[in-house]
Design a protein around this motif. Structure first.
Motif, PDB file in Angstrom:
ATOM      1  N   LEU A  39       0.195  72.268  54.623  1.00 41.63           N
ATOM      2  CA  LEU A  39      -0.406  72.697  53.364  1.00 41.63           C
ATOM      3  C   LEU A  39       0.518  73.693  52.679  1.00 41.63           C
ATOM      4  O   LEU A  39       1.130  74.535  53.330  1.00 41.63           O
ATOM      5  CB  LEU A  39      -1.749  73.376  53.616  1.00 41.63           C
ATOM      6  CG  LEU A  39      -2.805  72.565  54.355  1.00 41.63           C
ATOM      7  CD1 LEU A  39      -3.987  73.459  54.727  1.00 41.63           C
ATOM      8  CD2 LEU A  39      -3.267  71.404  53.515  1.00 41.63           C
ATOM      9  N   LEU A  40       0.597  73.589  51.374  1.00 42.63           N
ATOM     10  CA  LEU A  40       1.267  74.599  50.565  1.00 42.63           C
ATOM     11  C   LEU A  40       0.165  75.436  49.948  1.00 42.63           C
ATOM     12  O   LEU A  40      -0.743  74.900  49.318  1.00 42.63           O
ATOM     13  CB  LEU A  40       2.104  73.965  49.454  1.00 42.63           C
ATOM     14  CG  LEU A  40       2.637  74.947  48.404  1.00 42.63           C
ATOM     15  CD1 LEU A  40       3.653  75.907  49.032  1.00 42.63           C
ATOM     16  CD2 LEU A  40       3.233  74.214  47.232  1.00 42.63           C
ATOM     17  N   ARG A  41       0.256  76.751  50.169  1.00 39.56           N
ATOM     18  CA  ARG A  41      -0.716  77.666  49.581  1.00 39.56           C
ATOM     19  C   ARG A  41       0.013  78.677  48.731  1.00 39.56           C
ATOM     20  O   ARG A  41       1.083  79.156  49.103  1.00 39.56           O
ATOM     21  CB  ARG A  41      -1.486  78.409  50.666  1.00 39.56           C
ATOM     22  CG  ARG A  41      -2.411  77.543  51.432  1.00 39.56           C
ATOM     23  CD  ARG A  41      -3.233  78.372  52.338  1.00 39.56           C
ATOM     24  NE  ARG A  41      -4.157  77.505  53.044  1.00 39.56           N
ATOM     25  CZ  ARG A  41      -5.098  77.944  53.832  1.00 39.56           C
ATOM     26  NH1 ARG A  41      -5.248  79.211  54.037  1.00 39.56           N
ATOM     27  NH2 ARG A  41      -5.883  77.098  54.428  1.00 39.56           N
ATOM     28  N   LEU A  42      -0.590  78.985  47.605  1.00 40.64           N
ATOM     29  CA  LEU A  42      -0.071  80.055  46.773  1.00 40.64           C
ATOM     30  C   LEU A  42      -1.197  80.608  45.936  1.00 40.64           C
ATOM     31  O   LEU A  42      -2.251  79.990  45.795  1.00 40.64           O
ATOM     32  CB  LEU A  42       1.098  79.594  45.900  1.00 40.64           C
ATOM     33  CG  LEU A  42       0.890  78.456  44.911  1.00 40.64           C
ATOM     34  CD1 LEU A  42       0.442  78.972  43.574  1.00 40.64           C
ATOM     35  CD2 LEU A  42       2.217  77.730  44.752  1.00 40.64           C
ATOM     36  N   THR A  43      -0.972  81.795  45.414  1.00 40.28           N
ATOM     37  CA  THR A  43      -1.976  82.454  44.594  1.00 40.28           C
ATOM     38  C   THR A  43      -1.495  82.463  43.161  1.00 40.28           C
ATOM     39  O   THR A  43      -0.367  82.866  42.876  1.00 40.28           O
ATOM     40  CB  THR A  43      -2.227  83.899  45.081  1.00 40.28           C
ATOM     41  OG1 THR A  43      -2.601  83.839  46.458  1.00 40.28           O
ATOM     42  CG2 THR A  43      -3.323  84.561  44.275  1.00 40.28           C
ATOM     43  N   ALA A  44      -2.369  81.990  42.272  1.00 36.59           N
ATOM     44  CA  ALA A  44      -2.077  81.995  40.837  1.00 36.59           C
ATOM     45  C   ALA A  44      -3.367  82.335  40.115  1.00 36.59           C
ATOM     46  O   ALA A  44      -4.418  81.763  40.410  1.00 36.59           O
ATOM     47  CB  ALA A  44      -1.554  80.643  40.381  1.00 36.59           C
TER      48      ALA A  44
END
Length: 185
Positions: free
Chosen positions: A107-112
């Motif tokens: 999984l690729l996780r990031l906060t935006a």
């Protein structure tokens, strides 16, 4: 002696519900097939051979369509992977690759926009994400895996609108006109 008068078939349906032979032949010509010769029966093996050939042509056409769709899907999947890698590069402080809870993809996780976003990454796409830190254990539940209802697309659209408004505001504050829209004035 004179020849006996010939009897012409009546127009319209013949008693008993059958149509005159001339109309049937005209209908068959319109449909593109030839009627069998008078007195002979249609050869069923010939008709089956024609049907088989038609089915083979349909199969070949559908295979070409399926191959075309498969190529387009592969192209779009590669483009998606490159866009996600770019998005991760734009958010280096929050982007992380984590293993999935099961035996599934990473999984690729990031906060935006103060919200965590998550995308599945097949193993073949992992080389595009070497610039993203790897975490051994996921720190939060995966959105959309039954933990919380998420409309990631709606959040991305909302965040994009906010960024566009912010860009227009900053451009106006700097004394520049924001670029005009191609479909607007």
């Amino acid at each position: 002696m004179s020849a006996p008068p010939t009897k012409t078939p009546p127009e319209g349906p013949v008693p008993g519900g059958s149509r005159p032979r001339g109309r049937v032949i005209a209908l068959l010509r319109l449909l593109g097939s030839r009627p069998p010769a008078t007195g002979s029966r249609a050869d069923p093996s010939h008709r089956l051979a024609l049907d088989l050939e038609g089915c083979r042509q349909d199969l070949a056409r559908w295979r070409r369509n399926a191959d075309s769709y498969a190529r387009e899907l592969s192209r779009l999947s590669r483009e998606r992977a490159h866009l996600l890698a770019w998005l991760a590069a734009l958010h280096p402080a929050s982007a992380v690759v984590v293993p999935s809870a099961g035996a599934g993809p990473h999984l690729l996780r990031l906060t935006a926009g103060e919200r965590q976003l998550c995308w599945r990454l097949p193993s073949a796409e992992l080389p595009l994400f070497t610039h993203v830190p790897y975490a051994e254990h996921p720190s939060a539940p995966v959105p959309g895996d039954g933990h919380e209802p998420v409309d990631q697309g709606a959040h991305i659209r909302h965040h994009t609108r906010l960024l566009a408004i912010e860009g227009a505001f900053l451009a106006a504050a700097a004394g520049r006109r924001p670029p005009s829209r191609p479909d607007g004035p």
